[in-house]
Design an enzyme around this catalytic site. Structure first.
Site, PDB file in Angstrom:
ATOM      1  N   GLU A   6      75.265 -13.936   1.579  1.00 26.34           N
ATOM      2  CA  GLU A   6      75.187 -12.791   1.973  1.00 26.34           C
ATOM      3  C   GLU A   6      75.543 -12.540   4.356  1.00 26.34           C
ATOM      4  OE1 GLU A   6      72.356  -8.638   3.136  1.00 26.34           O
ATOM      5  OE2 GLU A   6      71.649 -10.616   1.627  1.00 26.34           O
ATOM      6  N   GLU A  57      68.525 -11.249  -1.299  1.00 24.97           N
ATOM      7  CA  GLU A  57      67.682 -10.383  -2.364  1.00 24.97           C
ATOM      8  C   GLU A  57      69.085 -10.784  -3.584  1.00 24.97           C
ATOM      9  OE1 GLU A  57      70.288  -7.481  -0.446  1.00 24.97           O
ATOM     10  OE2 GLU A  57      69.064  -9.013   0.531  1.00 24.97           O
ATOM     11  N   HIS A  61      64.544  -4.921  -3.494  1.00 20.02           N
ATOM     12  CA  HIS A  61      65.887  -5.088  -3.768  1.00 20.02           C
ATOM     13  C   HIS A  61      66.712  -4.907  -4.693  1.00 20.02           C
ATOM     14  CE1 HIS A  61      67.786  -5.052   0.739  1.00 20.02           C
ATOM     15  NE2 HIS A  61      66.501  -6.205   0.949  1.00 20.02           N
ATOM     16  N   GLU A  85      62.083  -9.033  -0.231  1.00 15.33           N
ATOM     17  CA  GLU A  85      63.244  -9.180  -1.280  1.00 15.33           C
ATOM     18  C   GLU A  85      62.950  -8.544  -3.023  1.00 15.33           C
ATOM     19  OE1 GLU A  85      65.064 -10.411   0.300  1.00 15.33           O
ATOM     20  OE2 GLU A  85      64.562 -10.995   2.228  1.00 15.33           O
TER      21      GLU A  85
END
Length: 630
Positions: A64, A208, A245, A242
């Protein structure tokens, strides 16, 4: 080498642009086909920590926002979702633990002392949610029982062996988040197990991914002896964030976690964070709406505005609709969009789908495209005879095309307030809260209002010890040197605590501290390839009102030098540093010119990364616009 159906493609069948990192296939079949791509990576040389990297013998991925493209070619878009089967192989002695997304479906031994593990994630996801971790990892294990079905879900935390015995708080936090998400929103975990992995030098605090969340290890190995109360609270909330998510990833996370853990004193803390961090960003040269309309690097979109102001907008839905209607809207959203790339419009539509207040939806959507902080002027009129309090509210925001929808809450406070709440309400505002409210703020003058009174050696926990060290670090005395040496010697084997040691020295307002910070950049306890260390030392220096904002501009010049040096190693970390040079318009005229001079110097630096250049050019563009107006 690109292989469809097991046959190597001839060179003329594809084009590889190495500079643009772009692979183009020619004459693609009109029907479905299988494409195999064999890639080679060099994780040991990956100082940018995006993609596959190795730290302290542990291999991990950070995909990410754009890391997967450093691992293999892929349609790297949030609306390209796929189910994944991942086979990991490695040396059984060096990499005994092999982790990825979803459920482990197979594992076994291979010739030559190697082994493998196969992981299958049945839920579609974009490539930026892929993850893998491998290395000599210890596991701290517990379980969570789903209330409605009694199903047992294994909860595991993987870290280097040195962190054994320090993971109870993280395990408790994860289990609490799972139980809370079930009770509050009816979200039950949908895999056999949930894992968290702690990695040294992880670029972001956490990331996440389905079935496994990756964290910088200091957020998992939390103890009273190494972490302050504030850091423990941050860890609890980030673990919860997280985990949330898990349900359809980033598109729905803010909806689930927005009104999380509500308590009065914590709301004051959140408001302080907005005032100290997000509002100055909203007032500065990098001001942007919670849904930015442009940008060069996705990594620069992880801002206080997008996260914190965005979460407050979601909380507004909850306030306007009430818990019951918000709950129903959330279930509608999941039913319609779980497993898809949802938009802000999708969320707003689902929230107001069956609500009598649906006419408010267009006004709510204005928040997503409007930057800046609205200013409210509130007048009160109390009628003793009718015992009513009337509020007259005026809203002002130059960037708003129409008034923004703002729900207001009011309450009468009595003497029976919680002690923490009282303390927070009576706390003096921080320096960055005062800066935007002053016509010509003088950082040196603001520094003089700060006072700290604590005792270092009698402290029984990190909260008290660190507060005392911050006090001593501002005084040029032998006691300062002794306390810093004691702190370093006590925690020399715990890198995350040594980051506090770096920060306290860098943020000190002791005269001429810039040279001391420059020397710390060469200290054995500072690792320029560790983003957390960079943030502690160099980000800490930007918190010094005296030295960073020195009258001769030396603090700004040093920071510009540091940005260039860090940029050679990790562009994303360098871009984070460059942002502290973009807040020039919050300062008086003299400091503005000094800071903009360093921005112009950075703009002229050859070889600057795209991440840093975007921050610099945006800040200068704002300055150019203001200058032309003047």
């Amino acid at each position: 080498m690109v292989l469809p159906a097991g046959k190597p493609l001839p060179p003329h069948a594809y084009t590889y642009n190495q500079r643009a990192s772009k692979l183009t296939l020619h004459s693609v079949p009109s029907s479905s086909f299988e494409l195999c791509i064999k890639s080679a990576t060099h994780p040991e040389a990956n100082t940018g920590l995006q993609g596959l990297f190795v730290r302290a013998g542990i291999y991990a991925t950070a995909c990410e926002a754009m890391g997967f493209r450093r691992i293999s070619f892929w349609p790297d878009r949030p609306d390209v979702l796929s189910t994944w089967t991942v086979r990991l192989e490695g040396d059984a002695a060096a990499l005994p633990v092999l982790l990825s997304n979803g459920n482990m479906t197979a594992a076994g031994q291979l010739p030559g002392g190697r082994h493998y593990a196969v992981w299958e994630d049945p839920w579609p996801k974009p490539c930026y949610l892929f993850s893998a971790v491998a290395g000599k990892l210890s596991v701290h294990e517990g379980s969570h029982t789903i209330a409605s079905s009694g199903k047992q879900v294994a909860v595991r935390i993987y870290t280097a062996p040195m962190y054994e015995g320090k993971l109870d708080f993280a395990l408790l936090s994860a289990r609490a988040a799972m139980a809370w998400d079930e009770a509050m929103w009816g979200r039950e975990y949908d895999l056999d197990g949930y894992a968290m992995a702690g990695v040294e030098g992880f670029l972001d605090d956490a990331c996440e991914t389905k079935g496994i969340s990756l964290f910088h290890v200091h957020l998992l190995a939390v103890t009273p002896g190494t972490h302050t109360d504030e850091e423990a609270d941050e860890s609890l909330r980030l673990i919860a964030h997280e985990y949330f998510h898990n349900f359809s990833a980033a598109g729905t996370t803010s909806a689930v976690s927005g009104p999380a853990f509500p308590c009065s004193w914590h709301r004051v803390l959140e408001a302080q964070g907005i005032r100290c961090d997000q509002m100055p960003e909203d007032e500065g040269s990098l001001s942007h709406p919670i849904r930015p309309c442009r940008g060069t690097s996705l990594d620069n979109l992880y801002t206080d505005t997008v996260y914190d102001k965005g979460a407050e907008v979601v909380r507004m839905y909850h306030t306007i609709l009430g818990h019951g209607h918000f709950y129903n809207g959330l279930q509608t959203f999941f039913k319609q969009h779980d497993g898809t790339a949802a938009t802000c419009e999708d969320f707003c539509q689902a929230m107001f789908a069956s609500d009598p207040l649906a006419s408010l939806a267009p006004a709510m959507m204005r928040w997503y495209d409007t930057n800046g902080t609205p200013e409210l002027t509130i007048r009160t009129t109390y009628s003793p005879s009718q015992q009513t309090l009337t509020l007259t509210v005026k809203q002002e925001l130059e960037t708003a095309k129409a008034p923004l929808l703002i729900p207001l809450k009011a309450a009468m406070l009595n003497e029976e307030l919680d002690g923490q709440y009282k303390a927070l309400m009576l706390q003096l505002p921080g320096v960055m809260e005062l800066v935007p409210q002053m016509d010509e703020p003088d950082p040196e003058l603001l520094w003089m209002v700060r006072e700290w009174i604590h005792k270092y050696y009698s402290a029984s926990c990190m909260t008290d010890r660190l507060a005392a060290l911050e006090l001593l670090a501002d005084e040029d005395t032998p006691a300062r040197s002794a306390a810093l040496a004691h702190f370093h010697d006590t925690y020399r084997h715990t890198p995350s605590v040594l980051h506090k040691w770096l920060y306290v020295q860098a943020a000190s307002d002791i005269e001429g501290n810039v040279e001391h910070v420059r020397a710390l950049m060469r200290h054995a306890s500072f690792d320029i390839t560790d983003p957390a260390a960079v943030s502690a030392l160099l980000g800490g220096f930007s918190d010094s009102m005296v030295n960073f904002h020195a009258e001769n501009g030396s603090g700004y010049a040093f920071m510009a030098d540091a940005v260039v040096e860090v940029d050679r190693v990790n562009p994303i970390a360098a871009a984070d540093l460059a942002e502290c040079l973009a807040d020039w318009d919050l300062l008086d005229e003299e400091h503005q010119q000094l800071m903009k001079a360093q921005l112009r110097r950075l703009a002229g630096t050859k070889g600057l990364s795209a991440d840093v250049r975007e921050i610099v050019e945006d800040a200068l563009e704002e300055g150019s616009s203001d200058d032309s107006t003047d």
